[in-house]
Design an enzyme around this catalytic site. Structure first.
Site, PDB file in Angstrom:
ATOM      1  N   HIS A   1     -23.482 -38.800 -44.023  1.00  0.00           N
ATOM      2  CA  HIS A   1     -24.360 -37.672 -43.682  1.00  0.00           C
ATOM      3  C   HIS A   1     -25.824 -38.188 -43.775  1.00  0.00           C
ATOM      4  O   HIS A   1     -25.895 -39.171 -44.323  1.00  0.00           O
ATOM      5  CB  HIS A   1     -24.072 -36.439 -44.014  1.00  0.00           C
ATOM      6  CG  HIS A   1     -24.112 -36.342 -45.619  1.00  0.00           C
ATOM      7  ND1 HIS A   1     -22.588 -36.338 -46.209  1.00  0.00           N
ATOM      8  CD2 HIS A   1     -25.001 -36.507 -46.625  1.00  0.00           C
ATOM      9  CE1 HIS A   1     -23.002 -36.386 -47.664  1.00  0.00           C
ATOM     10  NE2 HIS A   1     -24.379 -36.065 -47.650  1.00  0.00           N
TER      11      HIS A   1
ATOM     12  N   TYR B   1     -27.011 -33.276 -43.593  1.00  0.00           N
ATOM     13  CA  TYR B   1     -26.377 -32.551 -42.388  1.00  0.00           C
ATOM     14  C   TYR B   1     -25.673 -33.721 -41.614  1.00  0.00           C
ATOM     15  O   TYR B   1     -26.283 -34.983 -42.089  1.00  0.00           O
ATOM     16  CB  TYR B   1     -27.464 -32.024 -41.306  1.00  0.00           C
ATOM     17  CG  TYR B   1     -28.118 -30.934 -41.698  1.00  0.00           C
ATOM     18  CD1 TYR B   1     -27.601 -29.592 -41.205  1.00  0.00           C
ATOM     19  CD2 TYR B   1     -29.372 -30.976 -42.468  1.00  0.00           C
ATOM     20  CE1 TYR B   1     -28.224 -28.453 -41.635  1.00  0.00           C
ATOM     21  CE2 TYR B   1     -29.877 -29.715 -42.886  1.00  0.00           C
ATOM     22  CZ  TYR B   1     -29.668 -28.537 -42.346  1.00  0.00           C
ATOM     23  OH  TYR B   1     -30.114 -27.352 -42.633  1.00  0.00           O
ATOM     24  N   THR B   2     -24.692 -33.424 -41.098  1.00  0.00           N
ATOM     25  CA  THR B   2     -23.745 -34.361 -40.528  1.00  0.00           C
ATOM     26  C   THR B   2     -23.829 -34.487 -38.969  1.00  0.00           C
ATOM     27  O   THR B   2     -23.683 -33.438 -38.309  1.00  0.00           O
ATOM     28  CB  THR B   2     -22.308 -34.072 -40.673  1.00  0.00           C
ATOM     29  OG1 THR B   2     -21.994 -34.453 -42.318  1.00  0.00           O
ATOM     30  CG2 THR B   2     -21.273 -35.335 -40.232  1.00  0.00           C
TER      31      THR B   2
END
Length: 292
Positions: free
Chosen positions: A93, A110-111
């Site tokens: 991520h 966040y991915t």
């Protein structure tokens, strides 16, 4: 490329200058340099340079913000060129930096839902919670603004066919790493890994990326299945799970414990703790489990 050309020229001068006439030597040099340029170009095309740095934040411009629901939006950020890739290994991520409602700096991982097969941009699907600090930053973003990003980071890196099957248990925005891995597997014709996803939310409107996942289920019916669970399901027409994810659901929809499977999980901390207890009781050993 300049280094390659210099090496090629040096090699040619050293080994052939004493025995080949000047005109022929020039031809040899031109040939070697041309091949070197072609190889360097091919390498640059097959190995695009990573656009992110694990130590330093870099700015990427928001070029599209699309509302998905009242508190979810899809954000597309431009990369330096139309052929650029983010450079994020599958399963890793990025860390995003912004400011909360008080103007204080905040960071959060966040991915992206995009892969390095998507050139020129990357996308995030973000659920913006009422009191979330990073949520505030995304809620206030407008097209043309920039987001500070660094990476890659994370403990999980996917390699094609590393297991026979993945079970996946996700809650809320925890779906994004599962979606990234699913895309990488199903879009690779050489990867035959099977996937089973249990995805929990509060209401039907909270289900993220449902259209995309249902499309995968239609295209790959023998390799991908998804089971939705809602704590507040619609009054009519709901045929998924109701309440919270149970041991029976895991037993029914995830691959059974085995040395060649793994169960991935991502969601709120309370859910993660409960799922770990379920998996342990069902006989999944520590090496069969991974928490994002």
């Amino acid at each position: 490329m300049e280094k390659i050309m210099m090496m090629a020229s040096g090699f040619a001068m050293k080994d052939v200058s004493s025995s080949i006439p000047h005109v022929e030597l020039l031809g040899v040099l031109v040939t070697i340099i041309s091949v070197s340029i072609a190889l360097a170009y091919h390498y640059s095309k097959t190995k695009p340079k990573r656009c992110i740095d694990p130590e330093k934040f870099q700015e990427f411009k928001l070029v599209r913000k699309t509302a998905v629901s009242h508190n979810v939006a899809r954000f597309r950020f431009a990369l330096p060129t139309s052929k650029s890739v983010l450079g994020l290994p599958v399963g890793n991520h990025i860390v995003c930096r912004g400011k909360d409602a008080e103007g204080q700096e905040v960071t959060k991982p966040y991915t992206p839902i995009t892969l390095d097969s998507d050139f020129g941009h990357f996308e995030l699907v973000v659920k913006m919670y009422p009191h979330g600090r990073m949520s505030h930053h995304f809620r206030e973003m407008h097209e043309g603004d920039s987001l500070a990003v660094k990476g890659p980071t994370g403990r999980f890196v996917y390699k094609p066919s590393q297991v026979r099957a993945f079970g996946m248990i996700a809650g809320g925005s925890g779906i994004t790493p599962m979606f990234q891995v699913t895309r990488a597997i199903l879009e690779n014709p050489k990867d035959k890994t099977n996937l089973s996803l249990i995805y929990a939310n509060t209401t039907f409107q909270d289900i993220l990326l449902k259209e995309e996942m249902d499309d995968f289920a239609r295209k790959f019916p023998s390799r991908f299945n998804v089971y939705y669970v809602l704590s507040q399901p619609p009054a009519e027409g709901w045929n998924g799970g109701v309440g919270r994810i149970t041991k029976d659901m895991i037993r029914s929809y995830c691959p059974g414990p085995a040395s060649d499977i793994q169960v991935l999980r991502c969601g709120p901390s309370g859910m993660n703790k409960a799922m770990a207890a379920h998996l342990n009781e069902l006989g999944y050993t520590a090496d069969m489990q991974f928490k994002f």
